[in-house]
Motif scaffolding. Structure first.
Motif, short mmCIF file in Angstrom:
data_model
loop_
_atom_site.label_atom_id
_atom_site.label_comp_id
_atom_site.label_asym_id
_atom_site.label_seq_id
_atom_site.Cartn_x
_atom_site.Cartn_y
_atom_site.Cartn_z
N GLY A 130 -28.60 13.28 35.22
CA GLY A 130 -29.97 12.91 35.54
C GLY A 130 -30.87 14.04 35.96
N ALA A 131 -30.49 15.29 35.65
CA ALA A 131 -31.33 16.43 36.04
C ALA A 131 -32.66 16.41 35.30
N LEU A 132 -32.64 15.89 34.07
CA LEU A 132 -33.86 15.73 33.29
C LEU A 132 -33.99 14.27 32.88
N LYS A 133 -35.17 13.71 32.98
CA LYS A 133 -35.38 12.30 32.71
C LYS A 133 -35.06 11.95 31.26
N GLU A 134 -35.43 12.83 30.33
CA GLU A 134 -35.28 12.52 28.91
C GLU A 134 -33.87 12.75 28.38
N LEU A 135 -33.03 13.46 29.14
CA LEU A 135 -31.67 13.77 28.70
C LEU A 135 -30.66 13.18 29.68
N ASP A 136 -29.37 13.35 29.35
CA ASP A 136 -28.33 12.78 30.19
C ASP A 136 -28.07 13.60 31.45
N GLY A 137 -28.39 14.90 31.41
CA GLY A 137 -28.17 15.72 32.59
C GLY A 137 -28.18 17.19 32.26
N GLN A 138 -27.55 17.98 33.14
CA GLN A 138 -27.49 19.43 32.96
C GLN A 138 -26.08 19.92 33.27
N ALA A 161 -14.13 16.85 29.01
CA ALA A 161 -14.50 18.06 28.27
C ALA A 161 -14.40 19.30 29.17
N LEU A 162 -14.89 19.20 30.40
CA LEU A 162 -14.84 20.33 31.32
C LEU A 162 -13.40 20.64 31.75
N GLU A 163 -12.62 19.59 31.95
CA GLU A 163 -11.21 19.79 32.33
C GLU A 163 -10.46 20.56 31.25
N ASN A 164 -10.65 20.17 29.98
CA ASN A 164 -9.95 20.83 28.89
C ASN A 164 -10.54 22.20 28.57
N LEU A 165 -11.83 22.38 28.82
CA LEU A 165 -12.44 23.69 28.62
C LEU A 165 -11.84 24.70 29.60
N GLN A 166 -11.60 24.27 30.82
CA GLN A 166 -10.98 25.17 31.81
C GLN A 166 -9.54 25.50 31.41
N LYS A 167 -8.82 24.51 30.88
CA LYS A 167 -7.44 24.74 30.48
C LYS A 167 -7.34 25.69 29.30
N THR A 168 -8.23 25.53 28.32
CA THR A 168 -8.12 26.30 27.08
C THR A 168 -8.81 27.66 27.14
N ALA A 169 -9.91 27.75 27.90
CA ALA A 169 -10.69 28.99 27.89
C ALA A 169 -10.90 29.59 29.27
N GLY A 170 -10.46 28.90 30.31
CA GLY A 170 -10.66 29.41 31.66
C GLY A 170 -12.10 29.35 32.12
N ILE A 171 -12.91 28.55 31.44
CA ILE A 171 -14.32 28.42 31.80
C ILE A 171 -14.50 27.16 32.64
N THR A 208 -19.92 10.00 31.99
CA THR A 208 -19.27 10.87 32.98
C THR A 208 -17.83 11.15 32.60
N GLN A 209 -17.12 10.15 32.07
CA GLN A 209 -15.74 10.35 31.63
C GLN A 209 -15.68 11.38 30.51
N ILE A 210 -16.61 11.31 29.58
CA ILE A 210 -16.62 12.23 28.45
C ILE A 210 -16.83 13.66 28.93
#
Length: 227
Positions: free
Chosen positions: A28-36, A11-21, A5-7
């Motif tokens: 846990g949105a998908l069992k086999e992956l970390d999320g969505q 990443a999202l915090e800096n993405l918003q700062k650098t690209a405005g996204i 979650t920290q990672i």
């Protein structure tokens, strides 16, 4: 930075700062992956299946490629991705996002490639004897047969072909990182085995594998292998 979650939050915090996204993380949105991950771009929402890594190295690529084929569209979020690995991901069309905000995403209607921010250096752990050249060899035997953990140290040393003193270093190193669960005064079993396997793969690639190459050879006569 070990927590997934920290990672992704950084990443999202800096993405918003650098690209405005902006983005929303759904663990846990998908069992086999970390999320969505849901990214907001030009008043549109892009949903991406997500795998999180602290570092992304060469030995992780086959696993990531398989995930990308199965869980398309996939994005890898990592604290640090080596430049050569980022290049390979771009060639394969696999999206990635680093904690510094650098991102690559190529879809039919969306293309983002930002690589302006200085990469965060990979985390360097305090030396642990479980991941030295000898430690990786011992750990290989433990991963093959967990019952070896509970044999006398002298017997483990004989089976693995290493000096007796190394066994205690490896067991202690595994205990310090909470990979061993103590069942009673004398017996252990593995826990967090998937994470341990990833650590062993890294140790093998960096420390043990280079020592296993004997050399490069050729026949004196070029066609000798036919006979």
């Amino acid at each position: 930075m070990n927590n997934e979650t920290q990672i992704v939050d950084l990443a999202l915090e800096n993405l918003q700062k650098t690209a405005g996204i902006t983005g929303i993380w759904k663990p846990g949105a998908l069992k086999e992956l970390d999320g969505q991950l849901e990214l907001k771009l030009n008043n549109k929402t892009i949903k991406l299946n997500t795998e999180i890594k602290r570092e992304l190295r060469g030995h992780n690529l086959p696993q990531i490629e398989a995930m990308a084929a199965r869980f398309n569209p996939l994005i890898v979020v990592a604290q640090y991705i080596f430049p050569k690995i980022k290049e390979e991901l771009r060639e394969k069309g696999i999206a990635y996002l680093e904690t510094n905000g650098n991102i690559f995403l190529k879809q039919k209607e969306n293309f983002i490639w930002l690589d302006l921010q200085k990469a965060a250096l990979p985390y360097v752990e305090k030396t642990n004897r479980a991941y030295t050249k000898t430690g990786a060899k011992i750990l290989f035997y433990f991963l093959l047969n967990e019952d070896l953990l509970n044999l006398p140290y002298r017997e483990i040393a004989k089976l693995t072909g290493v000096a007796l003193g190394n066994i205690n270093y490896v067991i202690t190193g595994l205990r310090e990182q909470n990979f061993l669960l103590k069942l009673d005064q004398y017996r252990y079993k593995f826990q967090n085995k998937r994470e341990l396997l990833n650590k062993w793969v890294t140790a093998y690639e960096k420390r043990l594998k280079p020592t296993l190459e004997i050399g490069t050879f050729r026949f004196v006569k070029g066609d000798a292998f036919i006979d």
